[in-house]
Design an enzyme around this catalytic site. Sequence first.
Site, PDB file in Angstrom:
ATOM      1  N   SER A  50     -22.465 -30.778  71.056  1.00  0.00           N
ATOM      2  CA  SER A  50     -22.873 -29.416  71.415  1.00  0.00           C
ATOM      3  C   SER A  50     -21.790 -28.745  72.254  1.00  0.00           C
ATOM      4  CB  SER A  50     -24.177 -29.468  72.212  1.00  0.00           C
ATOM      5  OG  SER A  50     -23.914 -30.068  73.479  1.00  0.00           O
ATOM      6  N   ASP A  83     -22.886 -28.935  66.938  1.00  0.00           N
ATOM      7  CA  ASP A  83     -24.309 -28.597  67.043  1.00  0.00           C
ATOM      8  C   ASP A  83     -24.453 -27.246  67.762  1.00  0.00           C
ATOM      9  OD1 ASP A  83     -27.057 -29.082  66.888  1.00  0.00           O
ATOM     10  OD2 ASP A  83     -27.105 -30.105  68.835  1.00  0.00           O
ATOM     11  N   GLU A 135     -28.902 -21.189  60.660  1.00  0.00           N
ATOM     12  CA  GLU A 135     -30.312 -21.286  61.076  1.00  0.00           C
ATOM     13  C   GLU A 135     -31.044 -19.960  60.900  1.00  0.00           C
ATOM     14  OE1 GLU A 135     -31.136 -23.409  64.715  1.00  0.00           O
ATOM     15  OE2 GLU A 135     -32.996 -22.318  65.078  1.00  0.00           O
ATOM     16  N   ASP A 259     -31.742 -35.914  69.944  1.00  0.00           N
ATOM     17  CA  ASP A 259     -30.955 -35.982  71.168  1.00  0.00           C
ATOM     18  C   ASP A 259     -31.826 -36.473  72.332  1.00  0.00           C
ATOM     19  OD1 ASP A 259     -29.166 -35.771  73.187  1.00  0.00           O
ATOM     20  OD2 ASP A 259     -28.960 -33.606  73.144  1.00  0.00           O
TER      21      ASP A 259
HETATM   22  P1  13P Z   1     -34.435 -32.937  70.496  1.00  0.00           P
HETATM   23  O1  13P Z   1     -34.431 -32.246  71.825  1.00  0.00           O
HETATM   24  O2  13P Z   1     -35.813 -32.985  69.919  1.00  0.00           O
HETATM   25  O3  13P Z   1     -33.811 -34.277  70.544  1.00  0.00           O
HETATM   26  O4  13P Z   1     -33.571 -32.028  69.489  1.00  0.00           O
HETATM   27  C1  13P Z   1     -32.188 -32.194  69.390  1.00  0.00           C
HETATM   28  C2  13P Z   1     -31.555 -31.126  68.586  1.00  0.00           C
HETATM   29  O5  13P Z   1     -32.163 -30.395  67.846  1.00  0.00           O
HETATM   30  C3  13P Z   1     -30.093 -31.004  68.683  1.00  0.00           C
HETATM   31  O6  13P Z   1     -29.615 -29.880  68.017  1.00  0.00           O
HETATM   32  O1  G3H Z   2     -30.204 -28.756  70.786  1.00  0.00           O
HETATM   33  C1  G3H Z   2     -29.622 -29.100  71.789  1.00  0.00           C
HETATM   34  C2  G3H Z   2     -29.131 -30.495  71.951  1.00  0.00           C
HETATM   35  O2  G3H Z   2     -30.148 -31.329  72.441  1.00  0.00           O
HETATM   36  C3  G3H Z   2     -27.912 -30.494  72.794  1.00  0.00           C
HETATM   37  O3  G3H Z   2     -28.245 -30.345  74.122  1.00  0.00           O
HETATM   38  O4  G3H Z   2     -26.834 -28.445  74.856  1.00  0.00           O
HETATM   39  O5  G3H Z   2     -27.784 -30.064  76.520  1.00  0.00           O
HETATM   40  O6  G3H Z   2     -25.939 -30.751  74.979  1.00  0.00           O
HETATM   41  P1  G3H Z   2     -27.133 -29.861  75.191  1.00  0.00           P
HETATM   42 ZN    ZN Z   3     -30.943 -28.233  67.933  1.00  0.00          ZN
END
Ligand code: 13P
Ligand code: G3H
Ligand code: ZN
Length: 312
Positions: A50, A83, A135, A259
């Site tokens: 991310s 991501d 998305e 995640d």
């Molecule tokens: P979770 O918070 O459910 O693990 O989702 C992760 C996610 O969508 C990362 O893009």
């Molecule tokens: O969708 C988000 C993911 O869980 C990534 O989380 O932005 O805290 O790295 P983050």
């Molecule tokens: Zn996500």
Amino acid sequence: MPLVTTTEMFKKAYTGGYAIGAFNVNNMEIVQGITEAAREVNAPLILQVSKGARAYANHTYLVKLVEAAVIECPNIPIALHLDHGPDFETCKSCIDGGFTSVMIDASSKPFEENIEITKQVVAYAHDHGVVVEAELGTLAGIEDDVQVSAEDSSYTRPEEVQEFVEKTGCDSLAIAIGTSHGAYKFKPGTKPQLRFDVLEEVEKRLPNFPIVLHGSSSVPQEFVEMINANGGNMPGAIGVPEDQLRKAASMAVCKINIDSDLRLAMTGTVRQFFAQHPDKFDPREYLKPARSAIKEMVKHKLINVLGCDGKA
Ligand code: 13P
Ligand code: G3H
Ligand code: ZN
């Protein structure tokens, strides 16, 4: 084998009725736990990074960690994915910097604007052999520094998906069917239920097109209890039931994002370690069981939830 795109993975997953696990990576132990699990069960894998992960660990460190995993796991296909890319510049930086897949997330923008931004990323990505996830619809929860309330979230409108995919040329589409980011996905006392009717409608309008589910952690209660029993305070943490994820994987969903479950496994294990060993201070001693917990949890997901074991 070198890093791959998700194209072949998704084709096989679609026809095979399973999904590829997309796991977020932020440090070496997380990369190792996930990839050791995938190597053991022979599963293809998406490792995703991310904006927050790049800010925390640095782009180069993360790419090099993933490249190390590729060397250690020569027999499984691994894709490196951005991501929730927030803008063209971030996507371009990842495309130029060795990623094989990027997500442009303009889902909070109006429909036409989402199309325009996504189109721009697709043009650049495809010129460089990189695939693009886009998305439509908005998930509740926290992503990087953006918090979306349940009231502001919205299911994907199936009547929009065909036009969106045709106009943007994106390679996969993340949709909102009731999942959300983070560890508090449903109100305690309510029955968690994904909108399979929306997924079915999307599937009908986009035959053979790979669909992505974000916010798909199941928030294993064993880790929530471990956290709460060892000084943590996470009451009412609830995730997506695994049988519903399994059902989605058997349909058009080819990529399932996880995640929070990694974070819960790591945090629970570290908290328990310190409660049991208050005198210890060597990071290797507490990160080792945390890495093992991630590995076991990921193995379970690959086999019992995603169904992608043996598919590498
Ligand atoms: P979770 O918070 O459910 O693990 O989702 C992760 C996610 O969508 C990362 O893009
Ligand atoms: O969708 C988000 C993911 O869980 C990534 O989380 O932005 O805290 O790295 P983050
Ligand atoms: Zn996500």
